[in-house]
Write an enzyme that holds these catalytic residues in place. Structure first.
Site, PDB file in Angstrom:
ATOM      1  N   CYS A 273      -7.998   1.613   0.009  1.00 50.15           N
ATOM      2  CA  CYS A 273      -7.408   0.966   0.860  1.00 50.15           C
ATOM      3  C   CYS A 273      -7.360  -0.623   0.630  1.00 50.15           C
ATOM      4  O   CYS A 273      -7.974  -1.323   0.232  1.00 50.15           O
ATOM      5  CB  CYS A 273      -8.888   1.343   2.301  1.00 50.15           C
ATOM      6  SG  CYS A 273      -8.071   0.400   3.436  1.00 50.15           S
TER       7      CYS A 273
ATOM      8  N   CYS B 233     -11.168  -9.820  21.687  1.00 55.73           N
ATOM      9  CA  CYS B 233      -9.957  -8.879  21.247  1.00 55.73           C
ATOM     10  C   CYS B 233      -8.757  -8.226  21.534  1.00 55.73           C
ATOM     11  O   CYS B 233      -7.887  -7.620  21.050  1.00 55.73           O
ATOM     12  CB  CYS B 233     -11.050  -7.406  20.269  1.00 55.73           C
ATOM     13  SG  CYS B 233     -11.933  -6.667  21.463  1.00 55.73           S
TER      14      CYS B 233
ATOM     15  N   CYS C 245      -0.665   7.024   6.380  1.00 49.99           N
ATOM     16  CA  CYS C 245      -1.714   6.473   7.046  1.00 49.99           C
ATOM     17  C   CYS C 245      -1.575   5.575   8.346  1.00 49.99           C
ATOM     18  O   CYS C 245      -0.326   4.456   8.693  1.00 49.99           O
ATOM     19  CB  CYS C 245      -2.792   5.581   5.914  1.00 49.99           C
ATOM     20  SG  CYS C 245      -3.692   4.467   6.754  1.00 49.99           S
TER      21      CYS C 245
ATOM     22  N   CYS D 126       0.873  -0.986  -0.435  1.00 47.21           N
ATOM     23  CA  CYS D 126      -0.410  -0.126  -0.141  1.00 47.21           C
ATOM     24  C   CYS D 126       1.198   1.067  -0.059  1.00 47.21           C
ATOM     25  O   CYS D 126       1.455   1.586   1.089  1.00 47.21           O
ATOM     26  CB  CYS D 126      -0.746  -0.159   1.101  1.00 47.21           C
ATOM     27  SG  CYS D 126      -2.432   1.513   1.485  1.00 47.21           S
TER      28      CYS D 126
ATOM     29  N   GLU E 164     -27.716  -7.353  26.234  1.00 45.82           N
ATOM     30  CA  GLU E 164     -26.550  -6.220  25.555  1.00 45.82           C
ATOM     31  C   GLU E 164     -26.986  -4.682  26.082  1.00 45.82           C
ATOM     32  O   GLU E 164     -28.462  -4.839  26.377  1.00 45.82           O
ATOM     33  CB  GLU E 164     -26.442  -5.898  24.167  1.00 45.82           C
ATOM     34  CG  GLU E 164     -26.502  -5.551  23.248  1.00 45.82           C
ATOM     35  CD  GLU E 164     -24.653  -5.446  22.717  1.00 45.82           C
ATOM     36  OE1 GLU E 164     -24.103  -3.832  23.398  1.00 45.82           O
ATOM     37  OE2 GLU E 164     -23.699  -6.299  22.980  1.00 45.82           O
TER      38      GLU E 164
END
Length: 439
Positions: free
Chosen positions: A187, A387, A108, A100, A312
Protein backbone atom coordinates in the site's frame (compact mmCIF):
# COMPACT_ATOMS: atom_id res chain seq x y z
CA UNK A 1 -18.03 6.42 14.59
CA UNK A 2 -21.57 5.51 15.47
CA UNK A 3 -24.01 5.72 12.61
CA UNK A 4 -27.61 6.49 13.41
CA UNK A 5 -29.95 3.73 12.28
CA UNK A 6 -32.66 4.52 9.80
CA UNK A 7 -36.28 4.14 10.90
CA UNK A 8 -37.60 0.60 10.51
CA UNK A 9 -40.12 1.66 7.88
CA UNK A 10 -37.32 2.98 5.66
CA UNK A 11 -35.11 -0.05 6.26
CA UNK A 12 -37.92 -2.23 4.89
CA UNK A 13 -38.22 -0.11 1.74
CA UNK A 14 -35.26 -1.87 0.12
CA UNK A 15 -36.41 -5.37 1.08
CA UNK A 16 -38.65 -7.77 -0.76
CA UNK A 17 -42.32 -7.90 0.24
CA UNK A 18 -43.70 -11.20 -0.96
CA UNK A 19 -42.51 -11.54 -4.58
CA UNK A 20 -42.29 -7.80 -5.23
CA UNK A 21 -39.30 -5.58 -4.59
CA UNK A 22 -40.07 -2.03 -3.48
CA UNK A 23 -37.87 0.06 -5.78
CA UNK A 24 -36.71 3.31 -4.18
CA UNK A 25 -34.37 4.17 -7.06
CA UNK A 26 -36.43 2.97 -10.00
CA UNK A 27 -34.69 0.80 -12.57
CA UNK A 28 -30.99 0.43 -11.92
CA UNK A 29 -28.59 2.49 -14.04
CA UNK A 30 -25.48 0.77 -12.68
CA UNK A 31 -23.07 0.15 -15.55
CA UNK A 32 -24.59 2.84 -17.78
CA UNK A 33 -21.97 5.08 -19.42
CA UNK A 34 -22.22 8.64 -20.68
CA UNK A 35 -19.91 11.54 -21.37
CA UNK A 36 -19.92 14.51 -18.99
CA UNK A 37 -18.05 17.71 -18.34
CA UNK A 38 -16.67 17.62 -14.80
CA UNK A 39 -17.33 20.58 -12.50
CA UNK A 40 -15.69 21.52 -9.22
CA UNK A 41 -14.64 19.24 -6.38
CA UNK A 42 -17.18 18.31 -3.69
CA UNK A 43 -16.78 17.03 -0.15
CA UNK A 44 -16.26 13.28 -0.21
CA UNK A 45 -13.52 12.61 -2.76
CA UNK A 46 -15.40 13.25 -5.98
CA UNK A 47 -16.27 16.02 -8.41
CA UNK A 48 -19.72 17.20 -9.49
CA UNK A 49 -21.09 16.78 -12.99
CA UNK A 50 -24.59 16.87 -14.50
CA UNK A 51 -26.32 14.53 -16.90
CA UNK A 52 -29.91 14.88 -18.11
CA UNK A 53 -30.54 17.49 -15.43
CA UNK A 54 -29.34 15.26 -12.60
CA UNK A 55 -26.27 15.63 -10.36
CA UNK A 56 -23.58 12.98 -10.82
CA UNK A 57 -20.82 12.56 -8.23
CA UNK A 58 -17.82 11.37 -10.24
CA UNK A 59 -14.76 9.72 -8.70
CA UNK A 60 -11.36 9.46 -10.40
CA UNK A 61 -11.98 12.77 -12.21
CA UNK A 62 -10.59 16.30 -11.84
CA UNK A 63 -12.32 19.67 -12.27
CA UNK A 64 -12.57 20.80 -15.87
CA UNK A 65 -12.13 17.37 -17.44
CA UNK A 66 -14.31 15.73 -20.07
CA UNK A 67 -14.80 12.07 -19.12
CA UNK A 68 -16.85 9.00 -19.82
CA UNK A 69 -18.58 8.20 -16.53
CA UNK A 70 -19.87 4.74 -15.59
CA UNK A 71 -22.68 4.69 -13.02
CA UNK A 72 -21.80 2.78 -9.85
CA UNK A 73 -24.91 3.61 -7.81
CA UNK A 74 -28.39 4.94 -8.63
CA UNK A 75 -31.44 4.38 -10.76
CA UNK A 76 -33.96 6.11 -12.98
CA UNK A 77 -35.69 7.87 -10.07
CA UNK A 78 -32.63 8.63 -7.93
CA UNK A 79 -32.04 12.26 -6.96
CA UNK A 80 -28.38 11.85 -7.88
CA UNK A 81 -26.02 9.25 -9.29
CA UNK A 82 -22.57 8.04 -8.31
CA UNK A 83 -20.10 7.20 -11.07
CA UNK A 84 -16.47 6.48 -11.89
CA UNK A 85 -14.53 8.20 -14.66
CA UNK A 86 -13.56 5.17 -16.76
CA UNK A 87 -12.16 7.06 -19.76
CA UNK A 88 -10.61 10.52 -19.93
CA UNK A 89 -11.65 12.39 -23.09
CA UNK A 90 -9.96 15.67 -22.17
CA UNK A 91 -7.55 15.58 -19.24
CA UNK A 92 -6.77 18.27 -16.70
CA UNK A 93 -3.18 19.58 -16.71
CA UNK A 94 -3.08 18.38 -13.10
CA UNK A 95 -3.74 14.74 -13.99
CA UNK A 96 -1.01 12.16 -13.60
CA UNK A 97 -0.70 8.40 -13.80
CA UNK A 98 -1.58 6.96 -10.41
CA UNK A 99 1.60 5.65 -8.75
CA UNK A 100 -0.32 2.80 -7.11
CA UNK A 101 -1.34 -0.02 -9.44
CA UNK A 102 -4.22 -0.91 -7.11
CA UNK A 103 -5.84 2.51 -7.52
CA UNK A 104 -8.57 3.38 -10.02
CA UNK A 105 -12.17 2.60 -10.97
CA UNK A 106 -13.33 -0.70 -9.51
CA UNK A 107 -10.10 -1.15 -7.56
CA UNK A 108 -9.00 -0.28 -4.01
CA UNK A 109 -11.15 2.44 -2.47
CA UNK A 110 -8.61 3.69 0.05
CA UNK A 111 -7.38 6.69 -1.96
CA UNK A 112 -9.38 9.39 -3.73
CA UNK A 113 -6.71 11.50 -5.44
CA UNK A 114 -3.94 9.18 -6.64
CA UNK A 115 -4.49 10.60 -10.12
CA UNK A 116 -3.07 13.99 -9.17
CA UNK A 117 -0.18 15.38 -7.16
CA UNK A 118 -0.21 15.83 -3.40
CA UNK A 119 0.09 19.59 -3.95
CA UNK A 120 -3.01 19.75 -6.15
CA UNK A 121 -4.78 17.43 -3.72
CA UNK A 122 -4.25 20.11 -1.08
CA UNK A 123 -5.70 22.70 -3.46
CA UNK A 124 -8.81 20.55 -3.91
CA UNK A 125 -9.15 20.15 -0.15
CA UNK A 126 -8.75 23.90 0.32
CA UNK A 127 -11.73 24.44 -1.98
CA UNK A 128 -13.78 21.93 0.02
CA UNK A 129 -13.00 23.56 3.38
CA UNK A 130 -13.79 27.03 2.04
CA UNK A 131 -17.09 25.89 0.53
CA UNK A 132 -18.25 24.07 3.69
CA UNK A 133 -17.37 26.99 5.97
CA UNK A 134 -19.07 29.51 3.70
CA UNK A 135 -22.20 27.43 3.14
CA UNK A 136 -22.76 26.09 6.66
CA UNK A 137 -21.20 28.74 8.91
CA UNK A 138 -21.14 31.91 6.81
CA UNK A 139 -17.35 32.12 7.25
CA UNK A 140 -15.08 33.30 4.44
CA UNK A 141 -11.85 31.44 5.11
CA UNK A 142 -8.74 32.79 3.34
CA UNK A 143 -6.42 29.96 4.41
CA UNK A 144 -5.01 26.94 2.61
CA UNK A 145 -4.65 23.29 3.55
CA UNK A 146 -1.13 22.89 4.89
CA UNK A 147 1.27 20.00 4.36
CA UNK A 148 2.10 17.89 7.42
CA UNK A 149 5.75 16.84 7.74
CA UNK A 150 6.44 13.13 7.55
CA UNK A 151 5.21 11.84 4.19
CA UNK A 152 6.94 11.41 0.83
CA UNK A 153 5.02 13.69 -1.53
CA UNK A 154 1.76 12.26 -0.24
CA UNK A 155 2.97 8.66 0.01
CA UNK A 156 4.45 6.45 2.76
CA UNK A 157 2.77 8.10 5.73
CA UNK A 158 0.15 5.73 7.09
CA UNK A 159 1.48 4.00 10.20
CA UNK A 160 -1.53 1.75 10.71
CA UNK A 161 -3.59 -0.23 8.19
CA UNK A 162 -6.43 -2.66 8.83
CA UNK A 163 -6.47 -5.30 6.12
CA UNK A 164 -9.43 -7.54 5.29
CA UNK A 165 -9.26 -11.15 4.10
CA UNK A 166 -10.38 -12.04 0.59
CA UNK A 167 -12.22 -15.31 -0.23
CA UNK A 168 -8.89 -16.87 -1.28
CA UNK A 169 -7.35 -15.89 2.12
CA UNK A 170 -5.26 -12.99 0.78
CA UNK A 171 -4.97 -9.75 2.74
CA UNK A 172 -6.32 -6.73 0.94
CA UNK A 173 -8.33 -3.53 1.05
CA UNK A 174 -11.98 -2.89 0.24
CA UNK A 175 -13.33 -1.30 -2.89
CA UNK A 176 -15.10 2.04 -2.57
CA UNK A 177 -18.51 1.67 -0.86
CA UNK A 178 -18.22 -2.11 -1.09
CA UNK A 179 -17.45 -5.23 0.92
CA UNK A 180 -15.46 -6.63 -2.02
CA UNK A 181 -11.75 -6.98 -1.26
CA UNK A 182 -8.81 -6.19 -3.53
CA UNK A 183 -5.76 -8.29 -2.55
CA UNK A 184 -2.59 -6.14 -2.37
CA UNK A 185 1.11 -6.81 -1.87
CA UNK A 186 1.82 -3.23 -0.81
CA UNK A 187 0.00 0.00 0.00
CA UNK A 188 1.84 3.09 -1.21
CA UNK A 189 0.35 5.40 1.40
CA UNK A 190 1.47 3.01 4.16
CA UNK A 191 4.94 3.17 5.68
CA UNK A 192 7.27 0.56 4.12
CA UNK A 193 7.55 -1.42 7.37
CA UNK A 194 3.99 -2.71 6.88
CA UNK A 195 4.69 -4.49 3.60
CA UNK A 196 8.08 -5.58 4.96
CA UNK A 197 6.30 -7.80 7.51
CA UNK A 198 5.62 -10.25 4.68
CA UNK A 199 1.99 -10.60 5.81
CA UNK A 200 0.70 -9.41 2.44
CA UNK A 201 2.47 -12.27 0.67
CA UNK A 202 1.11 -15.03 2.90
CA UNK A 203 -2.36 -16.56 3.24
CA UNK A 204 -4.27 -15.42 6.30
CA UNK A 205 -4.67 -17.76 9.24
CA UNK A 206 -7.87 -19.85 9.35
CA UNK A 207 -10.88 -18.06 10.88
CA UNK A 208 -9.10 -14.70 10.60
CA UNK A 209 -11.29 -11.96 9.11
CA UNK A 210 -8.61 -9.29 9.05
CA UNK A 211 -5.24 -8.11 10.33
CA UNK A 212 -4.54 -4.74 11.93
CA UNK A 213 -0.89 -3.72 11.43
CA UNK A 214 0.55 -0.76 13.35
CA UNK A 215 4.04 0.74 13.35
CA UNK A 216 5.14 2.78 16.37
CA UNK A 217 7.42 5.81 16.38
CA UNK A 218 10.42 3.64 17.34
CA UNK A 219 9.78 1.27 14.41
CA UNK A 220 8.15 -1.50 16.45
CA UNK A 221 5.61 -3.36 14.30
CA UNK A 222 2.58 -5.07 15.84
CA UNK A 223 0.05 -7.18 13.92
CA UNK A 224 -3.25 -8.12 15.55
CA UNK A 225 -5.45 -10.83 14.02
CA UNK A 226 -9.16 -10.01 13.82
CA UNK A 227 -11.48 -10.75 15.43
CA UNK A 228 -9.50 -10.30 18.64
CA UNK A 229 -9.85 -13.54 20.59
CA UNK A 230 -8.20 -12.51 23.85
CA UNK A 231 -7.56 -9.41 25.90
CA UNK A 232 -3.81 -9.49 25.42
CA UNK A 233 -3.59 -6.69 22.85
CA UNK A 234 -0.08 -5.25 22.97
CA UNK A 235 0.69 -1.59 23.57
CA UNK A 236 2.78 0.75 21.46
CA UNK A 237 4.66 3.81 22.61
CA UNK A 238 4.21 6.88 20.44
CA UNK A 239 6.16 10.10 20.77
CA UNK A 240 4.86 13.63 20.31
CA UNK A 241 7.25 16.56 20.01
CA UNK A 242 5.44 19.81 19.09
CA UNK A 243 7.63 22.81 18.26
CA UNK A 244 8.58 24.66 21.42
CA UNK A 245 7.28 21.93 23.74
CA UNK A 246 9.08 19.04 25.36
CA UNK A 247 8.71 15.65 23.67
CA UNK A 248 6.47 13.15 25.41
CA UNK A 249 5.86 9.45 25.04
CA UNK A 250 2.31 8.07 25.04
CA UNK A 251 1.22 4.50 25.54
CA UNK A 252 -1.60 3.40 23.28
CA UNK A 253 -3.18 0.04 22.59
CA UNK A 254 -2.31 -1.44 19.20
CA UNK A 255 -6.07 -1.41 18.55
CA UNK A 256 -6.64 2.00 20.09
CA UNK A 257 -6.98 5.34 18.34
CA UNK A 258 -3.86 7.19 17.30
CA UNK A 259 -3.20 9.63 14.47
CA UNK A 260 -1.84 7.53 11.61
CA UNK A 261 0.26 10.27 9.97
CA UNK A 262 3.61 10.45 11.81
CA UNK A 263 3.55 14.25 11.91
CA UNK A 264 -0.12 14.71 12.78
CA UNK A 265 -0.23 14.53 16.57
CA UNK A 266 2.59 17.02 17.07
CA UNK A 267 1.14 19.35 14.42
CA UNK A 268 -2.33 19.40 15.99
CA UNK A 269 -1.05 19.85 19.54
CA UNK A 270 1.20 22.69 18.43
CA UNK A 271 -1.60 24.43 16.52
CA UNK A 272 -4.05 24.08 19.42
CA UNK A 273 -1.69 25.36 22.10
CA UNK A 274 -0.45 28.20 19.89
CA UNK A 275 -4.07 29.29 19.55
CA UNK A 276 -5.13 28.74 23.15
CA UNK A 277 -2.09 30.47 24.67
CA UNK A 278 -2.52 28.74 28.05
CA UNK A 279 -1.35 30.54 31.17
CA UNK A 280 -0.06 29.16 34.46
CA UNK A 281 -2.88 28.52 36.90
CA UNK A 282 -5.66 28.21 34.32
CA UNK A 283 -8.33 25.50 34.32
CA UNK A 284 -8.59 23.45 31.14
CA UNK A 285 -11.18 20.95 29.90
CA UNK A 286 -10.20 18.33 27.30
CA UNK A 287 -13.26 16.69 25.74
CA UNK A 288 -13.00 13.46 23.71
CA UNK A 289 -9.57 13.19 25.30
CA UNK A 290 -8.52 9.81 23.89
CA UNK A 291 -5.31 8.56 25.51
CA UNK A 292 -4.56 11.95 27.05
CA UNK A 293 -2.36 13.72 24.50
CA UNK A 294 -3.94 17.17 24.84
CA UNK A 295 -4.55 16.55 28.56
CA UNK A 296 -0.83 16.02 29.17
CA UNK A 297 0.36 19.02 27.17
CA UNK A 298 -2.28 21.26 28.73
CA UNK A 299 -1.17 20.10 32.17
CA UNK A 300 2.42 20.99 31.31
CA UNK A 301 1.35 24.43 30.08
CA UNK A 302 -0.87 25.47 33.01
CA UNK A 303 1.59 24.14 35.58
CA UNK A 304 0.96 22.58 38.99
CA UNK A 305 -1.08 25.59 40.12
CA UNK A 306 -3.55 24.88 37.31
CA UNK A 307 -6.08 22.07 36.79
CA UNK A 308 -6.88 19.91 33.76
CA UNK A 309 -9.77 17.51 33.30
CA UNK A 310 -9.97 15.11 30.38
CA UNK A 311 -13.17 13.25 29.52
CA UNK A 312 -13.34 10.29 27.16
CA UNK A 313 -16.07 7.77 26.38
CA UNK A 314 -13.91 4.79 25.39
CA UNK A 315 -12.87 2.66 28.37
CA UNK A 316 -9.76 1.28 26.65
CA UNK A 317 -8.51 4.80 25.89
CA UNK A 318 -9.11 5.86 29.49
CA UNK A 319 -7.05 2.88 30.71
CA UNK A 320 -4.25 3.78 28.29
CA UNK A 321 -4.36 7.40 29.46
CA UNK A 322 -3.51 6.57 33.08
CA UNK A 323 0.27 6.19 32.60
CA UNK A 324 0.30 9.00 30.04
CA UNK A 325 -0.73 11.64 32.57
CA UNK A 326 0.66 9.95 35.70
CA UNK A 327 3.31 12.61 36.17
CA UNK A 328 0.75 15.38 36.58
CA UNK A 329 -0.97 15.47 39.93
CA UNK A 330 -3.15 18.34 38.74
CA UNK A 331 -4.58 16.43 35.76
CA UNK A 332 -7.24 13.71 35.67
CA UNK A 333 -8.84 11.79 32.82
CA UNK A 334 -12.16 10.09 33.43
CA UNK A 335 -14.66 8.10 31.45
CA UNK A 336 -17.81 10.03 30.51
CA UNK A 337 -20.34 9.78 27.69
CA UNK A 338 -20.06 13.33 26.43
CA UNK A 339 -23.41 14.66 25.36
CA UNK A 340 -25.37 12.28 27.59
CA UNK A 341 -26.82 13.01 31.02
CA UNK A 342 -24.30 13.46 33.79
CA UNK A 343 -21.15 14.41 31.92
CA UNK A 344 -21.50 18.09 32.86
CA UNK A 345 -21.65 17.29 36.56
CA UNK A 346 -18.22 15.66 36.31
CA UNK A 347 -16.86 18.96 34.99
CA UNK A 348 -18.51 21.02 37.70
CA UNK A 349 -17.30 18.72 40.48
CA UNK A 350 -13.68 18.87 39.27
CA UNK A 351 -13.15 22.39 37.93
CA UNK A 352 -14.15 25.53 39.78
CA UNK A 353 -14.12 27.34 36.43
CA UNK A 354 -13.22 26.61 32.79
CA UNK A 355 -10.68 28.92 31.15
CA UNK A 356 -9.70 26.77 28.17
CA UNK A 357 -11.35 23.97 26.22
CA UNK A 358 -10.10 21.43 23.71
CA UNK A 359 -12.79 19.69 21.66
CA UNK A 360 -11.66 16.75 19.52
CA UNK A 361 -14.92 14.96 18.66
CA UNK A 362 -15.52 12.04 16.29
CA UNK A 363 -16.24 12.65 12.61
CA UNK A 364 -19.91 13.43 13.28
CA UNK A 365 -18.90 16.48 15.36
CA UNK A 366 -19.79 17.58 18.87
CA UNK A 367 -23.30 18.84 18.02
CA UNK A 368 -25.34 21.80 19.18
CA UNK A 369 -26.04 20.57 22.72
CA UNK A 370 -22.40 19.85 23.58
CA UNK A 371 -21.15 23.08 22.00
CA UNK A 372 -23.80 25.06 23.88
CA UNK A 373 -23.10 23.36 27.21
CA UNK A 374 -19.33 23.75 26.93
CA UNK A 375 -19.41 27.40 25.95
CA UNK A 376 -21.98 28.16 28.64
CA UNK A 377 -19.06 27.71 31.06
CA UNK A 378 -17.54 30.80 29.42
CA UNK A 379 -14.01 29.65 28.59
CA UNK A 380 -11.54 32.30 27.52
CA UNK A 381 -10.68 30.31 24.40
CA UNK A 382 -11.55 26.95 22.88
CA UNK A 383 -9.70 24.80 20.34
CA UNK A 384 -11.85 22.62 18.08
CA UNK A 385 -10.01 19.81 16.28
CA UNK A 386 -12.14 18.40 13.46
CA UNK A 387 -11.70 15.62 10.91
CA UNK A 388 -14.77 16.60 8.89
CA UNK A 389 -15.12 20.17 7.54
CA UNK A 390 -18.91 19.94 7.26
CA UNK A 391 -19.33 18.88 10.90
CA UNK A 392 -16.86 21.58 11.91
CA UNK A 393 -18.76 24.27 10.03
CA UNK A 394 -22.06 23.26 11.63
CA UNK A 395 -20.53 23.34 15.10
CA UNK A 396 -18.88 26.71 14.46
CA UNK A 397 -22.32 28.06 13.59
CA UNK A 398 -23.60 26.73 16.93
CA UNK A 399 -20.64 28.41 18.67
CA UNK A 400 -21.65 31.72 17.10
CA UNK A 401 -25.10 31.28 18.67
CA UNK A 402 -23.33 31.11 22.05
CA UNK A 403 -21.36 34.30 21.45
CA UNK A 404 -18.04 32.84 20.27
CA UNK A 405 -16.21 33.72 17.07
CA UNK A 406 -13.41 32.04 15.12
CA UNK A 407 -10.14 33.91 15.59
CA UNK A 408 -8.00 31.45 13.64
CA UNK A 409 -8.50 28.31 11.60
CA UNK A 410 -5.82 26.07 10.13
CA UNK A 411 -6.37 23.02 7.95
CA UNK A 412 -3.89 20.18 7.52
CA UNK A 413 -3.35 17.43 4.96
CA UNK A 414 -2.90 14.65 7.49
CA UNK A 415 -4.36 12.08 5.06
CA UNK A 416 -2.69 12.70 1.66
CA UNK A 417 -4.22 11.08 -1.43
CA UNK A 418 -7.56 10.79 0.38
CA UNK A 419 -10.35 13.37 0.75
CA UNK A 420 -9.91 13.57 4.52
CA UNK A 421 -8.80 16.81 6.16
CA UNK A 422 -8.02 17.84 9.74
CA UNK A 423 -8.79 21.36 10.94
CA UNK A 424 -7.89 23.25 14.12
CA UNK A 425 -10.19 26.20 14.86
CA UNK A 426 -9.63 28.61 17.74
CA UNK A 427 -12.73 30.21 19.26
CA UNK A 428 -12.84 33.27 21.45
CA UNK A 429 -15.66 35.01 23.29
CA UNK A 430 -16.99 38.07 21.46
CA UNK A 431 -19.18 41.04 22.30
CA UNK A 432 -21.28 40.80 25.44
CA UNK A 433 -19.91 37.36 26.29
CA UNK A 434 -16.34 38.68 26.20
CA UNK A 435 -17.40 41.59 28.48
CA UNK A 436 -18.98 39.11 30.87
CA UNK A 437 -15.76 37.05 31.06
CA UNK A 438 -13.63 40.15 31.66
CA UNK A 439 -15.88 41.16 34.56
Amino acid sequence: MNQQKRPASRRRSNQRRGNKRVATQGDSLVGTEFEVEVGDVAHGGHCVARHDGRVVFVRHALPGEQVVARVTDGGTTSRFLRADAVRIVQASPERREAPCRFSGPGACGGCDWQHTSAAFGRELKTRVVREQLRRLAGIDWPGVVEQVPGDEDGLRWRTRVEFSVSPDRRLGLRKHRSHDIVPVDDCLIAVPEIAATGLLEEPAEPDTTGVDVAVAADGEVVAVDLPVRDSGIPNLVERVAPNGLSARGFRVSARGFWQVHPGAAATFVGAALDGLQPKPGERALDLYAGVGVFTAFLAEAVGPEGLVLGLEGDSRAVRDAGPNIAGFGHATLERADIGHDGWGSVVDETLDRVDLVVLDPPRSGAGRAVVRDVLARRPRRAAYIACDPAALARDLAYAAESGYEVVSLRAFDAFPMTHHIECVAILEAAGAVADQIRR
